[in-house]
Design a protein around this motif. Structure first.
Motif, PDB file in Angstrom:
ATOM      1  N   PHE A  82      53.367  44.687  30.116  1.00 43.22           N
ATOM      2  CA  PHE A  82      52.206  44.142  29.419  1.00 43.22           C
ATOM      3  C   PHE A  82      51.158  43.743  30.441  1.00 43.22           C
ATOM      4  O   PHE A  82      51.374  43.843  31.648  1.00 43.22           O
ATOM      5  N   ASN A  83      50.026  43.332  29.939  1.00 43.49           N
ATOM      6  CA  ASN A  83      48.963  42.812  30.792  1.00 43.49           C
ATOM      7  C   ASN A  83      48.701  41.368  30.418  1.00 43.49           C
ATOM      8  O   ASN A  83      48.921  40.967  29.271  1.00 43.49           O
ATOM      9  N   VAL A  84      48.239  40.604  31.383  1.00 48.22           N
ATOM     10  CA  VAL A  84      47.652  39.306  31.101  1.00 48.22           C
ATOM     11  C   VAL A  84      46.200  39.398  31.543  1.00 48.22           C
ATOM     12  O   VAL A  84      45.875  40.065  32.523  1.00 48.22           O
ATOM     13  N   ALA A  85      45.352  38.762  30.780  1.00 43.05           N
ATOM     14  CA  ALA A  85      43.926  38.747  31.094  1.00 43.05           C
ATOM     15  C   ALA A  85      43.408  37.348  30.843  1.00 43.05           C
ATOM     16  O   ALA A  85      43.868  36.665  29.916  1.00 43.05           O
ATOM     17  N   GLY A  86      42.482  36.928  31.681  1.00 35.36           N
ATOM     18  CA  GLY A  86      41.916  35.603  31.505  1.00 35.36           C
ATOM     19  C   GLY A  86      40.838  35.311  32.523  1.00 35.36           C
ATOM     20  O   GLY A  86      40.389  36.196  33.254  1.00 35.36           O
ATOM     21  N   THR A  87      40.474  34.046  32.564  1.00 28.93           N
ATOM     22  CA  THR A  87      39.460  33.543  33.479  1.00 28.93           C
ATOM     23  C   THR A  87      40.118  32.525  34.397  1.00 28.93           C
ATOM     24  O   THR A  87      40.822  31.631  33.922  1.00 28.93           O
ATOM     25  N   HIS A  88      39.875  32.650  35.677  1.00 33.25           N
ATOM     26  CA  HIS A  88      40.434  31.703  36.644  1.00 33.25           C
ATOM     27  C   HIS A  88      39.578  30.429  36.615  1.00 33.25           C
ATOM     28  O   HIS A  88      38.670  30.257  37.416  1.00 33.25           O
ATOM     29  N   ASP A  89      39.909  29.523  35.672  1.00 33.86           N
ATOM     30  CA  ASP A  89      39.123  28.309  35.492  1.00 33.86           C
ATOM     31  C   ASP A  89      39.873  27.031  35.879  1.00 33.86           C
ATOM     32  O   ASP A  89      39.447  25.931  35.566  1.00 33.86           O
ATOM     33  N   GLY A  90      40.978  27.197  36.575  1.00 35.69           N
ATOM     34  CA  GLY A  90      41.748  26.051  37.063  1.00 35.69           C
ATOM     35  C   GLY A  90      42.411  26.422  38.380  1.00 35.69           C
ATOM     36  O   GLY A  90      42.384  27.582  38.801  1.00 35.69           O
ATOM     37  N   PRO A  91      43.024  25.459  39.046  1.00 32.59           N
ATOM     38  CA  PRO A  91      43.633  25.742  40.347  1.00 32.59           C
ATOM     39  C   PRO A  91      44.781  26.748  40.261  1.00 32.59           C
ATOM     40  O   PRO A  91      45.509  26.791  39.268  1.00 32.59           O
ATOM     41  N   LEU A  92      44.885  27.547  41.287  1.00 32.42           N
ATOM     42  CA  LEU A  92      45.995  28.495  41.457  1.00 32.42           C
ATOM     43  C   LEU A  92      46.645  28.135  42.783  1.00 32.42           C
ATOM     44  O   LEU A  92      46.152  28.521  43.848  1.00 32.42           O
ATOM     45  N   GLY A  93      47.707  27.336  42.707  1.00 31.84           N
ATOM     46  CA  GLY A  93      48.298  26.817  43.939  1.00 31.84           C
ATOM     47  C   GLY A  93      47.233  26.043  44.702  1.00 31.84           C
ATOM     48  O   GLY A  93      46.571  25.164  44.131  1.00 31.84           O
ATOM     49  N   PRO A  94      46.984  26.394  45.972  1.00 34.79           N
ATOM     50  CA  PRO A  94      45.989  25.669  46.765  1.00 34.79           C
ATOM     51  C   PRO A  94      44.544  26.127  46.511  1.00 34.79           C
ATOM     52  O   PRO A  94      43.616  25.531  47.048  1.00 34.79           O
ATOM     53  N   PHE A  95      44.361  27.158  45.689  1.00 41.30           N
ATOM     54  CA  PHE A  95      43.029  27.727  45.492  1.00 41.30           C
ATOM     55  C   PHE A  95      42.316  27.094  44.304  1.00 41.30           C
ATOM     56  O   PHE A  95      42.857  27.040  43.198  1.00 41.30           O
ATOM     57  N   PRO A  96      41.061  26.661  44.505  1.00 41.14           N
ATOM     58  CA  PRO A  96      40.300  26.131  43.374  1.00 41.14           C
ATOM     59  C   PRO A  96      39.853  27.265  42.452  1.00 41.14           C
ATOM     60  O   PRO A  96      39.859  28.441  42.827  1.00 41.14           O
ATOM     61  N   ALA A  97      39.445  26.895  41.252  1.00 36.60           N
ATOM     62  CA  ALA A  97      38.966  27.876  40.274  1.00 36.60           C
ATOM     63  C   ALA A  97      37.780  28.651  40.837  1.00 36.60           C
ATOM     64  O   ALA A  97      36.919  28.092  41.516  1.00 36.60           O
ATOM     65  N   THR A  98      37.758  29.953  40.540  1.00 36.31           N
ATOM     66  CA  THR A  98      36.643  30.810  40.967  1.00 36.31           C
ATOM     67  C   THR A  98      35.730  31.177  39.802  1.00 36.31           C
ATOM     68  O   THR A  98      34.636  31.672  40.020  1.00 36.31           O
ATOM     69  N   GLY A  99      36.214  30.995  38.575  1.00 34.07           N
ATOM     70  CA  GLY A  99      35.448  31.400  37.408  1.00 34.07           C
ATOM     71  C   GLY A  99      35.479  32.896  37.147  1.00 34.07           C
ATOM     72  O   GLY A  99      34.846  33.382  36.216  1.00 34.07           O
ATOM     73  N   LYS A 100      36.230  33.640  37.944  1.00 34.46           N
ATOM     74  CA  LYS A 100      36.290  35.098  37.798  1.00 34.46           C
ATOM     75  C   LYS A 100      37.320  35.518  36.761  1.00 34.46           C
ATOM     76  O   LYS A 100      38.338  34.871  36.582  1.00 34.46           O
ATOM     77  N   GLN A 101      37.037  36.641  36.126  1.00 34.46           N
ATOM     78  CA  GLN A 101      37.958  37.263  35.175  1.00 34.46           C
ATOM     79  C   GLN A 101      39.035  38.035  35.947  1.00 34.46           C
ATOM     80  O   GLN A 101      38.778  38.530  37.046  1.00 34.46           O
ATOM     81  N   PHE A 102      40.206  38.162  35.353  1.00 35.77           N
ATOM     82  CA  PHE A 102      41.258  38.979  35.940  1.00 35.77           C
ATOM     83  C   PHE A 102      42.030  39.680  34.840  1.00 35.77           C
ATOM     84  O   PHE A 102      42.041  39.256  33.690  1.00 35.77           O
ATOM     85  N   ALA A 103      42.662  40.774  35.220  1.00 36.08           N
ATOM     86  CA  ALA A 103      43.596  41.501  34.353  1.00 36.08           C
ATOM     87  C   ALA A 103      44.730  41.958  35.258  1.00 36.08           C
ATOM     88  O   ALA A 103      44.490  42.551  36.303  1.00 36.08           O
ATOM     89  N   LEU A 104      45.939  41.644  34.854  1.00 33.68           N
ATOM     90  CA  LEU A 104      47.089  41.872  35.722  1.00 33.68           C
ATOM     91  C   LEU A 104      48.241  42.489  34.945  1.00 33.68           C
ATOM     92  O   LEU A 104      48.647  41.950  33.916  1.00 33.68           O
ATOM     93  N   PRO A 105      48.776  43.633  35.408  1.00 34.10           N
ATOM     94  CA  PRO A 105      49.956  44.200  34.762  1.00 34.10           C
ATOM     95  C   PRO A 105      51.220  43.467  35.207  1.00 34.10           C
ATOM     96  O   PRO A 105      51.336  43.065  36.366  1.00 34.10           O
ATOM     97  N   LEU A 106      52.146  43.293  34.269  1.00 33.48           N
ATOM     98  CA  LEU A 106      53.424  42.643  34.552  1.00 33.48           C
ATOM     99  C   LEU A 106      54.560  43.451  33.952  1.00 33.48           C
ATOM    100  O   LEU A 106      54.352  44.210  32.999  1.00 33.48           O
TER     101      LEU A 106
END
Length: 143
Positions: A82-106
């Motif tokens: 499947f894919n997940v899609a969303g907006t990076h609007d919160g922290p990802l580990g040590p990285f702050p939100a970028t506001g960018k969209q992503f789509a990732l196959p899993l």
């Protein structure tokens, strides 16, 4: 017709999209072995999975959704790509939100016991792809 295990897996994904983590894990056994291989993290109880793993995805992307699932019935294991899609609007580990969209196959596997309880799972995805989409890592050079 899909098996009960496939329907349980599908219902879990629908519950994730609705942010209903209780419904997602209602068919989980008391003790599980559920591993996110990209993070090298294993969860041993449904509560740990609900309290730690699932909210982590939502914290990173409040609008994350599972899309385009394809379920493969392998008896006591169900494989889903499947894919997940969303907006990076919160922290990802040590990285702050970028506001960018992503789509990732899993690729995910849910493992079931003979009574249809989820006893474990395995999740695989490419963290480099995610980090490059978010501008947190340079594109890998082609060899």
């Amino acid at each position: 017709m899909a098996s009960g295990n496939v329907e349980t897996h599908r219902a879990g994904h629908e519950a994730f999209n609705q942010r209903d983590f209780e419904a997602m894990t209602k068919h989980y056994a008391d003790n599980i072995g559920w591993t996110d291989h990209s993070q090298s993290r294993t969860f041993r109880t449904p509560q740990e999975f609900k309290d730690d793993f699932l909210p982590g995805w939502i914290q990173t992307s409040s609008d994350i959704r599972i899309t385009d699932p394809h379920y493969i019935d392998a008896g006591q294991t169900v494989v889903c790509t499947f894919n997940v899609a969303g907006t990076h609007d919160g922290p990802l580990g040590p990285f702050p939100a970028t506001g960018k969209q992503f789509a990732l196959p899993l690729c995910e596997m849910w493992h079931f016991d003979s009574s249809g309880q989820v006893v474990g799972g395995d999740l695989y995805y490419d963290q480099v792809s995610l980090l490059t989409q978010l501008g947190l890592m340079p594109e890998p050079s082609s060899a």
